[in-house]
Design an enzyme around this catalytic site. Structure first.
Site, short mmCIF file in Angstrom:
data_model
loop_
_atom_site.label_atom_id
_atom_site.label_comp_id
_atom_site.label_asym_id
_atom_site.label_seq_id
_atom_site.Cartn_x
_atom_site.Cartn_y
_atom_site.Cartn_z
N GLY A 1 1.05 -1.15 -0.09
CA GLY A 1 -0.09 -0.13 0.10
C GLY A 1 0.83 1.35 0.09
N ASN B 1 -6.32 3.05 -12.27
CA ASN B 1 -5.29 2.20 -11.85
C ASN B 1 -4.07 2.72 -11.90
OD1 ASN B 1 -4.05 -0.25 -10.93
ND2 ASN B 1 -3.67 -0.92 -13.03
N HIS C 1 0.01 1.66 -12.92
CA HIS C 1 0.73 0.27 -13.55
C HIS C 1 1.99 0.69 -13.78
CE1 HIS C 1 1.05 -3.42 -15.51
NE2 HIS C 1 1.55 -2.86 -16.58
C1 GRF Z 1 2.92 -0.87 -7.97
O1 GRF Z 1 3.96 -0.91 -8.43
C2 GRF Z 1 1.82 -0.54 -8.78
O2 GRF Z 1 2.20 0.20 -9.87
C3 GRF Z 1 1.46 -1.98 -9.30
O3 GRF Z 1 1.66 -2.64 -8.01
C4 GRF Z 1 2.47 -1.93 -7.10
C5 GRF Z 1 1.75 -1.68 -5.80
O4 GRF Z 1 2.73 -1.14 -4.79
N1 GRF Z 1 0.04 -1.73 -9.53
P1 GRF Z 1 2.00 -0.58 -3.35
O5 GRF Z 1 1.10 -1.74 -2.68
O6 GRF Z 1 1.32 0.49 -3.90
O7 GRF Z 1 3.04 -0.11 -2.46
#
Ligand code: GRF
Length: 189
Positions: free
Chosen positions: A14, A108, A110
């Site tokens: 998170g 989202n 990514h």
């Molecule tokens: C991030 O790299 C995001 O881009 C991808 O999953 C990862 C999540 O990391 N979708 P976090 O839980 O926000 O630290």
């Protein structure tokens, strides 16, 4: 100022959720984080949300049909008055019903320069391809995985000797800046 209510969906650490929470504390931020949802009941991000006094809903999807689990999440979001949904490391495919319900209001982040490298393992794939740059993308969520309209992107260089981990760390710094900004732009219209 009335601030838009955002629900953040997580499955893990998170850190992007934490970046959105931090940004929401600015006086001129157009959104507040009304609810954090996790499909993993012991996700580390839930503790961060609790530390920030953010309401939470967590339930395991295990043993549930996808549409039924998504309806449960949708109910929690509605109960919290959520108007926009931000996926932040939410490791679930979404049912068409859920995607349709939040169409135009669900984003989202990514870790690639979409449309390159949809799906998993993006950092290694960019390195293996010999790319000289990588980055992250905030996009609207549609039924196509990582395929919705791009709202914002940030680039980083891929450096000699990079591993998936070093590249991911460099991109993550940009994710934490890009996501709050892109969400604010969406909410402001
Ligand atoms: C991030 O790299 C995001 O881009 C991808 O999953 C990862 C999540 O990391 N979708 P976090 O839980 O926000 O630290």
């Amino acid at each position: 100022m009335t601030r838009a209510k955002v629900g953040v969906l997580i499955s893990g650490r998170g850190s992007n959720m934490a970046a959105l929470i931090a940004a929401s504390k600015a006086a001129d931020c157009p959104y507040e984080i009304a609810l954090v949802v996790s499909n993993v009941p012991d996700a580390a991000g839930l503790a961060t949300a609790a530390d920030n006094g953010i309401a939470q809903f967590s339930a395991s999807h295990k043993g549930m049909k996808r549409a039924d689990f998504d309806a449960l999440v949708d109910g929690a979001l509605r109960d919290a008055g959520v108007e926009y949904v931000a996926l932040a490391g939410y490791m679930r495919l979404l049912s068409p019903e859920f995607v349709g319900r939040w169409s135009g209001r669900m984003v989202n982040i990514h870790p690639s320069l979409l449309p390159l490298y949809k799906g998993l393992d993006t950092h290694q794939r960019a390195i293996d391809a010999g790319d000289t740059k990588a980055g992250c993308t905030v996009h609207l969520v549609t039924e196509e995985l990582d395929g919705g309209p791009v709202l914002a992107q940030a680039e980083v260089p891929i450096l000699p000797g990079d591993t998936a981990d070093t590249l991911a760390a460099r991109i993550l710094i940009e994710e934490h800046k890009l996501y709050p900004r892109a969400l604010a732009d969406l909410v402001r219209g």
